[in-house]
Design an enzyme around this catalytic site. Structure first.
Site, short mmCIF file in Angstrom:
data_model
loop_
_atom_site.label_atom_id
_atom_site.label_comp_id
_atom_site.label_asym_id
_atom_site.label_seq_id
_atom_site.Cartn_x
_atom_site.Cartn_y
_atom_site.Cartn_z
N GLU A 1 43.07 49.06 42.49
CA GLU A 1 44.03 47.77 42.59
C GLU A 1 45.17 48.28 42.49
O GLU A 1 45.48 48.97 41.43
CB GLU A 1 43.77 46.51 41.99
CG GLU A 1 43.95 46.68 40.65
CD GLU A 1 43.48 45.30 39.67
OE1 GLU A 1 43.25 44.44 40.37
OE2 GLU A 1 42.87 45.56 38.55
N ASP B 1 38.70 48.29 38.41
CA ASP B 1 39.49 47.11 38.02
C ASP B 1 40.21 47.37 36.62
O ASP B 1 39.47 47.70 35.60
CB ASP B 1 38.51 45.98 37.72
CG ASP B 1 38.94 44.86 37.17
OD1 ASP B 1 40.21 44.46 37.98
OD2 ASP B 1 38.60 44.15 36.43
N ASP C 1 35.06 41.25 35.06
CA ASP C 1 35.59 42.58 35.69
C ASP C 1 34.62 43.40 36.47
O ASP C 1 35.15 43.96 37.52
CB ASP C 1 36.03 43.36 34.44
CG ASP C 1 36.91 42.67 33.37
OD1 ASP C 1 37.68 41.99 34.10
OD2 ASP C 1 37.19 43.07 32.38
#
Ligand SMILES: [Zn+2]
Length: 429
Positions: A280, A196, A363
């Site tokens: 991501e 992340d 997170d």
């Protein structure tokens, strides 16, 4: 995959003169191409083809007194400058039509004398790495190269660059097979991580493990801002302006080098420790901060992902990009409800409680969701599709001197990197 290997060059004085002539000619051909296309557009004329422009701006131009000096440099290198301008236009059109990844591109701009200078030689320009280790360039000579490692295969092209601080580099494009750095599978099936990308920290890995932003990000950013302010106050065209510009270029070079070294270290650790890596896709977070806060950290994200993907592929790791619209932060990893923080306000929320009773670190929860979504994509066969389109080969970043450590001075060729198919499992809203 295509990789770039960059080495420091040490041209002699006559070679530097020949190179600066070549840089100048390539820049002129590039700029003439951009100007011809702009003019045709402004006058409503049809888009001039590269063949027409090649004839007009190179072959015929050489016969005019204003451009006769174009004959002093390798003709193939000039064709390449025209082809590069052509590619820049194609990328721009593709971006306009939404057929190109990443943020919107502007139309090609004129190259400036004060920026990084470059010229590209393809194989048919007959550049050659000689047996004595020198790099032969047509109409320039045999250049001394600081080889910090071997090239894995015969290079298909070389770009010679000169940084604004006056350093020379050769950037070779070579083909490397996937899995060539394969260190063997990791025994632990749980050796997988989501990543992340952070706002406060650089990134959060599995188990809430944090990669902090190094302090030099902020320190160098301050320095850079100060030097840029000083530059903006100098009189145009003055000797002081030139000095201040060099100062800015030097700090830029330090930023790039420090960032690049730091990223290599992070990438190496993650690839060594994980068989599966799920990230991501970039965009949402750096965009959400607005364009005024584009920082060293934001710029580092792109480089980090590109190098991580490249190294993971070479090491035979699973690497998956999760769709940028996948709601990794809002999704509760315990019950699957979209109860997490959202929007600009949500950026400040560090931890939150879901109605199901779960309490999440923002997170760490996002990392779990990214990892799950990545694994789901692999299971359903959506990942590891190769994106073999795109011919643009950019010279990558500058500013790293030759370094003897293995794997140091290479830059994945971004135009050919693998990208996972985008298929989020859960709608964005
Ligand atoms: Zn929940």
């Amino acid at each position: 995959m295509l990789l770039r290997y960059r080495f420091r060059l040490y041209p002699t004085r006559p070679q530097r003169i020949a190179l600066s002539r070549a840089f100048g000619c390539a820049r002129v051909v590039f700029n003439d191409t951009v100007a011809a296309r702009r003019l045709a557009h402004a006058e409503g004329l049809p888009y001039p083809t590269s063949a027409t422009l090649s004839k007009r701006l190179i072959t015929e131009a050489k016969r005019t007194p204003e451009r006769a000096w174009l004959g002093e440099v390798s003709a193939v290198a000039l064709q390449q400058a025209l082809a590069d301008a052509d590619q820049a236009f194609r990328n721009f059109f593709a971006s306009l039509k939404g057929r190109r990844q990443g943020s919107r591109m502007g139309p090609p701009r004129f190259k400036r004398r004060t920026g990084t200078q470059s010229i590209r030689f393809t194989r048919n320009a007959r550049f050659e790495v000689l047996a004595n280790g020198r790099l032969h360039l047509p109409k320039v000579g045999d250049l001394k190269v600081a080889w910090s490692r071997d090239l894995p295969s015969k290079p298909s092209s070389v770009t010679v660059l000169m940084s604004p601080t006056g350093k020379y580099y050769a950037s070779f494009v070579v083909t490397v097979e996937d899995g060539t750095d394969f260190p063997g599978l990791l025994a632990d099936p749980e050796a997988e991580t989501g990543i992340d990308l952070g706002l406060k920290d650089f990134a959060v890995l599995r188990g809430g493990k944090v990669i902090e932003n190094p302090r030099f990000f902020a320190r160098l950013e301050q320095k850079l801002k100060k030097a840029q302010r000083a530059l903006s106050r100098k009189a145009k065209g003055s000797q002081n302006q030139a000095k201040a510009r060099l100062q800015v270029a030097k700090i830029h070079e330090r930023v790039k080098q420090a960032r690049s070294d730091w990223i290599d270290k992070q990438v190496k650790t993650i690839v060594a420790e994980n068989q599966g890596i799920y990230v991501e896709d970039l965009g949402v977070k750096s965009l959400s901060r607005g364009r005024h806060s584009k920082s060293i950290q934001d710029a580092a994200f792109g480089m980090f992902l590109t190098r991580l993907e490249s190294k993971a592929n070479r090491a035979g790791r699973t690497f998956v990009r999760v769709d940028r619209f996948f709601p990794s932060t809002r999704l509760c990893s315990a019950c699957g409800a979209l109860t997490g923080p959202r929007g600009l306000e949500g950026l400040k929320v560090r931890a939150w409680a879901c109605g199901c009773g779960a309490f999440h670190d923002r997170d760490a929860n996002a990392e779990i969701n990214i990892r799950r979504e990545g694994k789901r994509m692999v299971a359903e066969g959506h990942s590891d599709t190769r994106n073999a389109s795109g011919q643009d080969v950019r010279p990558g970043t500058l500013g790293r001197p030759g370094n003897p450590r293995k794997g140091k001075n290479e830059e994945p060729d971004r135009s050919r990197s693998a990208t996972a198919d985008r298929k989020p499992g859960i709608p964005a809203h």
